[in-house]
Each structure stands twice: as C-alpha cells, then as structure tokens.
Write a protein that holds these residues in place. Structure first.
Motif, PDB file in Angstrom:
ATOM      1  N   GLU A   1       1.119  -1.294  -0.146  1.00  0.00           N
ATOM      2  CA  GLU A   1       0.165   0.062   0.043  1.00  0.00           C
ATOM      3  C   GLU A   1       0.871   1.145   0.127  1.00  0.00           C
ATOM      4  N   ARG A   2       0.500   2.159  -0.767  1.00  0.00           N
ATOM      5  CA  ARG A   2       1.414   3.435  -1.001  1.00  0.00           C
ATOM      6  C   ARG A   2       1.215   4.476   0.367  1.00  0.00           C
ATOM      7  N   PHE A   3      -0.036   4.082   1.024  1.00  0.00           N
ATOM      8  CA  PHE A   3      -0.313   5.335   2.196  1.00  0.00           C
ATOM      9  C   PHE A   3       0.285   4.302   3.389  1.00  0.00           C
TER      10      PHE A   3
ATOM     11  N   GLY B   1      -7.716   2.808   1.624  1.00  0.00           N
ATOM     12  CA  GLY B   1      -8.004   3.684   0.251  1.00  0.00           C
ATOM     13  C   GLY B   1      -9.213   4.395   0.453  1.00  0.00           C
ATOM     14  N   ASN B   2      -9.906   4.722  -0.463  1.00  0.00           N
ATOM     15  CA  ASN B   2     -11.010   5.571  -0.314  1.00  0.00           C
ATOM     16  C   ASN B   2     -12.019   5.575   0.866  1.00  0.00           C
ATOM     17  N   LEU B   3     -12.149   4.237   1.571  1.00  0.00           N
ATOM     18  CA  LEU B   3     -12.784   4.067   2.734  1.00  0.00           C
ATOM     19  C   LEU B   3     -12.207   4.875   3.975  1.00  0.00           C
TER      20      LEU B   3
ATOM     21  N   VAL C   1     -14.363   8.680   2.270  1.00  0.00           N
ATOM     22  CA  VAL C   1     -15.515   8.201   1.256  1.00  0.00           C
ATOM     23  C   VAL C   1     -16.495   7.623   2.318  1.00  0.00           C
ATOM     24  N   GLY C   2     -17.922   7.887   2.126  1.00  0.00           N
ATOM     25  CA  GLY C   2     -18.929   7.263   3.071  1.00  0.00           C
ATOM     26  C   GLY C   2     -20.156   7.894   2.933  1.00  0.00           C
ATOM     27  N   PRO C   3     -21.299   7.120   3.491  1.00  0.00           N
ATOM     28  CA  PRO C   3     -21.272   5.988   3.942  1.00  0.00           C
ATOM     29  C   PRO C   3     -20.898   4.753   2.763  1.00  0.00           C
ATOM     30  N   CYS C   4     -20.856   3.459   3.236  1.00  0.00           N
ATOM     31  CA  CYS C   4     -20.730   2.550   2.234  1.00  0.00           C
ATOM     32  C   CYS C   4     -21.759   2.348   1.467  1.00  0.00           C
ATOM     33  N   MET C   5     -22.029   2.370   0.350  1.00  0.00           N
ATOM     34  CA  MET C   5     -23.513   2.357  -0.321  1.00  0.00           C
ATOM     35  C   MET C   5     -24.133   1.161  -0.311  1.00  0.00           C
ATOM     36  N   THR C   6     -25.283   0.843  -0.563  1.00  0.00           N
ATOM     37  CA  THR C   6     -25.943  -0.311  -0.275  1.00  0.00           C
ATOM     38  C   THR C   6     -25.174  -1.614  -0.385  1.00  0.00           C
TER      39      THR C   6
ATOM     40  N   LEU D   1       4.859   2.335  -3.097  1.00  0.00           N
ATOM     41  CA  LEU D   1       4.184   2.411  -4.283  1.00  0.00           C
ATOM     42  C   LEU D   1       4.702   1.748  -5.383  1.00  0.00           C
ATOM     43  N   VAL D   2       3.616   0.907  -6.193  1.00  0.00           N
ATOM     44  CA  VAL D   2       4.048  -0.274  -7.176  1.00  0.00           C
ATOM     45  C   VAL D   2       4.302   0.874  -8.471  1.00  0.00           C
ATOM     46  N   ILE D   3       5.413   0.722  -8.893  1.00  0.00           N
ATOM     47  CA  ILE D   3       5.709   1.726 -10.041  1.00  0.00           C
ATOM     48  C   ILE D   3       6.175   0.906 -11.285  1.00  0.00           C
TER      49      ILE D   3
ATOM     50  N   GLY E   1     -12.200  -5.108  -7.531  1.00  0.00           N
ATOM     51  CA  GLY E   1     -12.651  -3.562  -6.983  1.00  0.00           C
ATOM     52  C   GLY E   1     -12.598  -2.671  -8.347  1.00  0.00           C
ATOM     53  N   ARG E   2     -12.384  -1.484  -8.354  1.00  0.00           N
ATOM     54  CA  ARG E   2     -12.649  -0.540  -9.437  1.00  0.00           C
ATOM     55  C   ARG E   2     -12.052  -0.518 -10.756  1.00  0.00           C
ATOM     56  N   CYS E   3     -11.266  -1.402 -10.764  1.00  0.00           N
ATOM     57  CA  CYS E   3     -10.346  -1.851 -12.249  1.00  0.00           C
ATOM     58  C   CYS E   3     -10.814  -2.996 -12.875  1.00  0.00           C
TER      59      CYS E   3
HETATM   60  C1  LIG Z   1     -15.697  11.026  -4.643  1.00  0.00           C
HETATM   61  C2  LIG Z   1     -16.110   9.600  -4.536  1.00  0.00           C
HETATM   62  C3  LIG Z   1     -17.189   9.476  -3.842  1.00  0.00           C
HETATM   63  C4  LIG Z   1     -17.677   8.029  -3.545  1.00  0.00           C
HETATM   64  N1  LIG Z   1     -18.888   7.882  -2.902  1.00  0.00           N
HETATM   65  C5  LIG Z   1     -19.154   6.562  -2.440  1.00  0.00           C
HETATM   66  C6  LIG Z   1     -19.939   6.469  -1.434  1.00  0.00           C
HETATM   67  O1  LIG Z   1     -20.468   7.122  -0.704  1.00  0.00           O
HETATM   68  N2  LIG Z   1     -20.140   4.910  -0.979  1.00  0.00           N
HETATM   69  C7  LIG Z   1     -19.253   3.989  -1.291  1.00  0.00           C
HETATM   70  O2  LIG Z   1     -19.526   2.475  -1.254  1.00  0.00           O
HETATM   71  N3  LIG Z   1     -18.664   4.214  -2.444  1.00  0.00           N
HETATM   72  C8  LIG Z   1     -18.233   5.540  -2.897  1.00  0.00           C
HETATM   73  N4  LIG Z   1     -17.275   5.723  -3.934  1.00  0.00           N
HETATM   74  C9  LIG Z   1     -16.648   4.569  -4.691  1.00  0.00           C
HETATM   75  C10 LIG Z   1     -15.647   3.646  -3.858  1.00  0.00           C
HETATM   76  O3  LIG Z   1     -15.050   4.877  -2.732  1.00  0.00           O
HETATM   77  C11 LIG Z   1     -14.472   3.325  -4.700  1.00  0.00           C
HETATM   78  O4  LIG Z   1     -14.876   2.972  -5.895  1.00  0.00           O
HETATM   79  C12 LIG Z   1     -13.773   2.127  -3.967  1.00  0.00           C
HETATM   80  O5  LIG Z   1     -13.455   2.491  -2.969  1.00  0.00           O
HETATM   81  C13 LIG Z   1     -13.125   1.259  -4.699  1.00  0.00           C
HETATM   82  O6  LIG Z   1     -12.489   0.242  -3.719  1.00  0.00           O
HETATM   83  P1  LIG Z   1     -11.093  -0.275  -4.324  1.00  0.00           P
HETATM   84  O7  LIG Z   1     -10.509  -1.068  -3.301  1.00  0.00           O
HETATM   85  O8  LIG Z   1     -11.009  -0.631  -5.831  1.00  0.00           O
HETATM   86  O9  LIG Z   1     -10.220   1.099  -4.725  1.00  0.00           O
HETATM   87  P2  LIG Z   1      -9.559   2.182  -3.652  1.00  0.00           P
HETATM   88  O10 LIG Z   1     -10.575   2.483  -2.370  1.00  0.00           O
HETATM   89  O11 LIG Z   1      -9.309   3.310  -4.549  1.00  0.00           O
HETATM   90  O12 LIG Z   1      -8.255   1.480  -3.137  1.00  0.00           O
HETATM   91  C14 LIG Z   1      -7.184   1.358  -3.678  1.00  0.00           C
HETATM   92  C15 LIG Z   1      -5.871   1.587  -3.075  1.00  0.00           C
HETATM   93  O13 LIG Z   1      -4.835   1.181  -3.717  1.00  0.00           O
HETATM   94  C16 LIG Z   1      -3.576   2.040  -3.246  1.00  0.00           C
HETATM   95  N5  LIG Z   1      -2.821   2.235  -4.595  1.00  0.00           N
HETATM   96  C17 LIG Z   1      -3.268   2.632  -5.801  1.00  0.00           C
HETATM   97  N6  LIG Z   1      -2.311   2.641  -6.381  1.00  0.00           N
HETATM   98  C18 LIG Z   1      -1.201   2.129  -5.824  1.00  0.00           C
HETATM   99  C19 LIG Z   1       0.107   1.580  -6.378  1.00  0.00           C
HETATM  100  N7  LIG Z   1       0.538   1.793  -7.702  1.00  0.00           N
HETATM  101  N8  LIG Z   1       0.794   1.128  -5.348  1.00  0.00           N
HETATM  102  C20 LIG Z   1       0.620   0.856  -4.060  1.00  0.00           C
HETATM  103  N9  LIG Z   1      -0.609   1.239  -3.859  1.00  0.00           N
HETATM  104  C21 LIG Z   1      -1.539   1.768  -4.554  1.00  0.00           C
HETATM  105  C22 LIG Z   1      -4.342   3.488  -2.964  1.00  0.00           C
HETATM  106  O14 LIG Z   1      -3.644   4.068  -1.926  1.00  0.00           O
HETATM  107  C23 LIG Z   1      -5.744   2.757  -2.095  1.00  0.00           C
HETATM  108  O15 LIG Z   1      -5.532   2.393  -0.807  1.00  0.00           O
HETATM  109  C24 LIG Z   1     -16.941   7.094  -4.149  1.00  0.00           C
HETATM  110  C25 LIG Z   1     -15.841   7.139  -4.654  1.00  0.00           C
HETATM  111  C26 LIG Z   1     -15.328   8.726  -4.974  1.00  0.00           C
HETATM  112  C27 LIG Z   1     -13.771   8.749  -5.698  1.00  0.00           C
END
Ligand SMILES: Cc1cc2nc3c(=O)[nH]c(=O)nc-3n(C[C@H](O)[C@H](O)[C@H](O)COP(=O)(O)OP(=O)(O)OC[C@H]3O[C@@H](n4cnc5c(N)ncnc54)[C@H](O)[C@@H]3O)c2cc1C
Length: 482
Positions: free
Chosen positions: A43-45, A50-52, A57-62, A141-143, A393-395
């Motif tokens: 994890e880079r942080f 992450g967003n959580l 970001v919150g609340p967790c949607m449904t 950070l993964v580069i 996740g998101r990708c």
């Molecule tokens: C503005 C906004 C509002 C949102 N509102 C809501 C909401 O109200 N409720 C809800 O449920 N969802 C919401 N979402 C969606 C949700 O937050 C994200 O889509 C979700 O967190 C995706 O989870 P993830 O684990 O795929 O990615 P992330 O939560 O983005 O986690 C990715 C992790 O990977 C790490 N990372 C990234 N690149 C690297 C790297 N190269 N090397 C090392 N570490 C890395 C990051 O630091 C992070 O910790 C919202 C998103 C945004 C942006």
C-alpha cells in the motif's frame, strides 16, 4: 526520454501479492490468507482502506438488493461492519433506510447504507488483515511489474529505502487504477464510449457544529428536491452569487452529532493516472472547499455555525482504467440481471454517474434502472491475455456504465474476497487463475459466508446473525424518526 538501469533488492517471494489496500485489497488479502496462501499486501499510504479511510468516502453504499430487502454482500464485508459496529464505529446496513440523514436524504439506490467512522475502519481493517496472517508493506508505491512468458511474476515498489522487487505466484491488482495490469501491458478501456471522458474527482470533507435537526427539518419540508438543498443551489446559480460544482449538496450524517460528510466538490476533465491532473485537481478541490463552507454558512438552514472538521488526505478518483478481462460486464447485464455460471458476487447498487462534463448527476442521466439483483462473473476479474494476475475492485473489466454501479465499496469488498480466494486456489492447484475450478471457488465463497444469489446455495440465516437478510423490522429507521 532517459534510459535508467539499476540493480535492486529482491524481497522473499509470496504466494499472493495484493497491490492496494482499499475495500477490494483488504478483502482480497484476508481471503487469500484464509485460503492458506502466504500473502503480502502493498500500500502506498501508511494505513489501510483507500477511499474508505484516506478518501473519507462514506457511507458504504448499499450492500442490499435495490429494493432494500435482501442483504447481498455478506462475507468479509459483513464481518468488517459487525466488528466496527461492536466498537461503536458503524451502523449495520439493516438498520438504515433511504431518505434518512445517513443516506444523504436520497431515496433511489440509497436503501441500507452503512455509516461508519473512518478511524474505526482503519483499526478494524488492520486488525483483520494481521489476524489473517498477511504481511504488510506500507509506504510502498508499485511503479512497475515484471512479466515473464505472458505471466506477471512480481512488481517493483518504490519506498524510502529505494526500489525493491516483490516476486509472487499471483498478483491481485486492487490499485483502483489498474496500475499493475497497465504496467504489464494489459489492454484497458477509459471513459465513456462517446468521448472518453471520465467521471469527475471529488475531495470529501467533514463539517462540524451542524444543527442536525434544522437540516433534517429543511429536507422534510422539501421532499420534491432530488438532491439536498437543490432549490437553494439553483437560486444562487440564478443569482450568480456562487458558482457551485453540483446541482445540490450531497451530504451524509455521520455517527457523531453535528458532524456530516460532504461529497460536493467536483473537478472535471482530469485524469487520475496523470500526476499533473491529480495536482491540479487537489488544488481546485481545496479552493472549492473554502467556497462551499462560505456558501453553507450563509445560505443553508442548520449550517449557519458549521466549521471545517477535516478534508480527505487525497482527492477521490471515481474512474480511470477498466482492465480488459475474459468477460466485460455491460449495462445490459445489470439491467437484465443476467445470470452467469461463474457468478462470484451479486450486487444491487444502481448506475451512479456523476456527469463528466456538467453539474448533473448522479441518477439523472437517463440510464435505465438496474435489476433488483445483478451478478458479476469471475471472468471479469481475469485479465484477457495475462497470467499470474487478477483484478479486484474499481479496475475490473466492465463498461463505463457497468462500473459506475459496481464501483462502490461493498461490491469492491465482494470482488476482493473472490479474487483472494481464487488466487489462493490457483496457487494451491498450481494453475493459472483462468484455469481454476470456478464451482469449487463458489463453494468456498459460500462456506465463508458469501451470498451468490438464490440459484446457488445460501447459508442458513442464523449463521449470519440476527440482522442479516431482510432488514430488521424491530428497529425501523425512517427519515422522520431522526
Ligand atoms: C468522490 C467519491 C465518492 C464516492 N462515494 C461513495 C460512497 O458514498 N459510498 C461507496 O460505497 N462508494 C463510494 N465511492 C466509490 C468507492 O469509494 C471506490 O470506488 C472504492 O473505494 C473502490 O475500492 P478499491 O479497493 O477498488 O479502490 P480504492 O479504495 O481506491 O483503493 C485503492 C488502494 O490502492 C492504493 N494504491 C493505488 N495505486 C497504488 C500503487 N501503484 N501502489 C501501491 N498502492 C496503490 C491506494 O492508496 C488505495 O489504498 C466513491 C468514490 C469517490 C472517488
């Protein structure tokens, strides 16, 4: 351009390497470790979530079906929520209803959300990951990645000590942005079909000293507003007093009296994989925070004395790369609730697109409603042509519209859990992730408390605790009761 060559250290190999510790990465690491694999989470942080957590970001949607009747996302997500709840850091989604302050007064798609405290989320996620036996590597950070014979065999991380190579049998890309897949040469989609534009970025912030009852009274007196304070925002737009980035104010009550999360800054036309755009977005969003606070204090009932509590440590990036998988999830799949033999998660959150180019959205873009319950296939987690890699996740692989639904945090947990379990079984069976026995994966997920829809065996309700399944009628929560 400059060529750069250097010898770097190699860390001991692990079975599974998870990149990114957002909702998907947390669940992936736990599931892989519980599946018997040695796991490293990068994890880079300096904290998990992450967003959580870092994105506020919150609340967790449904985590329920669209009608709010059936809890769909259980397993590690439910365990995580219950552990936060036991510490006073969350309200279980079965206890919240749409239209209430916890759901931001929104009705469509906002049934059974999970309000939570981000600091408790940091604590519980770290405890769960460490208890599972995961090795953590923070501040890394993964580069880059190493690909040999068509398979990802590890990643290169940058940290305070320099660069290191982290070898692994299977890597899970839970970076949100598909960093590992992209660096490994995977194909990916980006943005909407017509113009390649992505959803805007938003910097969350929290405000304190809000008069909760006055805010709630205003919303109850304006049931016609799709977004909170919409008519006030429209008035100031007409008057030209403020140039606000959205049609309304999106705000969510937290567990603390007088404290609300605000999801209202908006920066369009920026790419979350471009450092200059990210920098520009952070600067612009912080300017908007100042303006919004001024607007709140002057114009919004209940906000007259509000003050800034904090801003997120990073701007929130809603959309970047969608890595091409063996299957690409489409809007039609979600609208029709199409069944998949290789279903590994089910969800019910609708398509939530914040307009890439205007102040509109979400939910006012004419996209048809998704089915009450829709399925996500394992193949959307498996990259099309690379071995040694899974996405979570998101990708994952989906269209712009499909990912706008499954991008929220509960599905990210479920996708991570499936990817982690799949990675562990691939290592155990000496198979590429695309070759594993998916019915055995499904059985394993069900054994761990996941729910994969009515077609597949559902665990007994009692095993999930009293508030799983249909929301508890013992403690109904209505907008009026708050
Ligand atoms: C503005 C906004 C509002 C949102 N509102 C809501 C909401 O109200 N409720 C809800 O449920 N969802 C919401 N979402 C969606 C949700 O937050 C994200 O889509 C979700 O967190 C995706 O989870 P993830 O684990 O795929 O990615 P992330 O939560 O983005 O986690 C990715 C992790 O990977 C790490 N990372 C990234 N690149 C690297 C790297 N190269 N090397 C090392 N570490 C890395 C990051 O630091 C992070 O910790 C919202 C998103 C945004 C942006």
């Amino acid at each position: 351009m400059r060529e750069y060559t250097r010898s770097i250290t190699t860390e001991p190999s692990t079975d599974v390497l998870v990149v990114g510790s957002g909702p998907a990465g947390i669940a992936a690491a736990i599931a892989a470790a519980r599946g018997g694999a040695s796991v490293r989470l990068v994890e880079r942080f300096g904290f998990l979530g992450g967003n959580l957590t870092g994105g506020l970001v919150g609340p967790c949607m449904t985590s329920f079906s669209l009608d709010g009747r059936t809890q769909l996302i259980r397993g590690i997500f439910d365990e995580f929520v219950r552990r936060m709840e036991a510490l006073g850091g969350a309200v279980h989604p079965s206890q919240t209803v749409s239209g209430s302050p916890y759901s931001g007064f929104m009705t469509f798609g906002h049934e059974a959300v999970t309000p939570f405290d981000p600091e408790v989320a940091k604590r519980v996620s770290m405890e769960m990951v460490l208890e599972a036996g995961v090795e953590l590597m923070l501040h890394s950070l993964v580069i880059d990645t190493v690909v040999e014979d068509g398979a990802v065999t590890g990643v290169i991380v940058a940290h305070k000590g320099g660069l290191s190579f982290l070898p692994a049998e299977v890597t899970i890309d839970a970076s949100g942005d598909g960093d590992v897949a992209a660096r490994s040469g995977a194909e990916f989609g980006y943005g909407r079909e017509e113009d390649g534009e992505v959803q805007p970025m938003t910097l969350f912030f929290r405000i304190r000293d809000v008069d909760d009852e006055a805010v709630t009274r205003y919303q109850e007196a304006h049931p016609e507003e799709r977004f909170p304070f919409q008519s006030v925002v429209e008035r100031v737009h007409r008057e030209g007093t403020y140039s606000l980035p959205r049609r309304g104010v999106q705000l969510f009550k937290t567990l603390e009296p007088g404290v609300w999360r605000v999801n209202t800054t908006r920066v369009t036309g920026v790419d979350g994989t471009d450092v200059h755009d990210l920098t520009r977005a952070e600067v612009e969003a912080r300017r908007q925070v100042v303006q919004l606070l001024d607007f709140f204090r002057r114009e919004l009932p209940g906000m007259e004395n509000c003050r800034l509590l904090d801003t997120a440590g990073t701007i929130g990036v809603r959309e970047t790369r969608r890595v091409e998988g063996e299957y690409t999830l489409t809007l039609e799949d979600l609208v029709e609730g199409r069944p998949f033999d290789d279903v590994i998660a089910v969800a019910g959150y609708p398509v939530d697109i914040h307009s890439p180019t205007s102040i509109n959205g979400p939910f006012d873009d004419g996209v048809p409603s998704t089915a009450n319950v829709y399925e996500i296939p394992y193949r959307a987690l498996v990259p099309a042509r690379l071995d040694g890699l899974l996405m979570a996740g998101r990708c994952i692989s989906g269209s712009h519209e499909a990912l706008a639904a499954i991008r929220v945090m509960p599905p990210a947990f479920a996708l991570g859990e499936a990817a982690g379990a799949a990675a562990a079984s691939a290592v155990d069976a000496h198979l590429a992730p695309r070759e594993i026995d998916v019915s055995a994966l499904q059985e394993g997920l069900l054994d761990q408390g996941a729910y994969l829809g009515e077609r597949l065996r559902a665990p007994a309700q009692s095993a999930l605790g009293p508030s799983a399944g249909v929301p508890s009628s013992a403690a109904p929560q209505t907008a009026a009761s708050r």
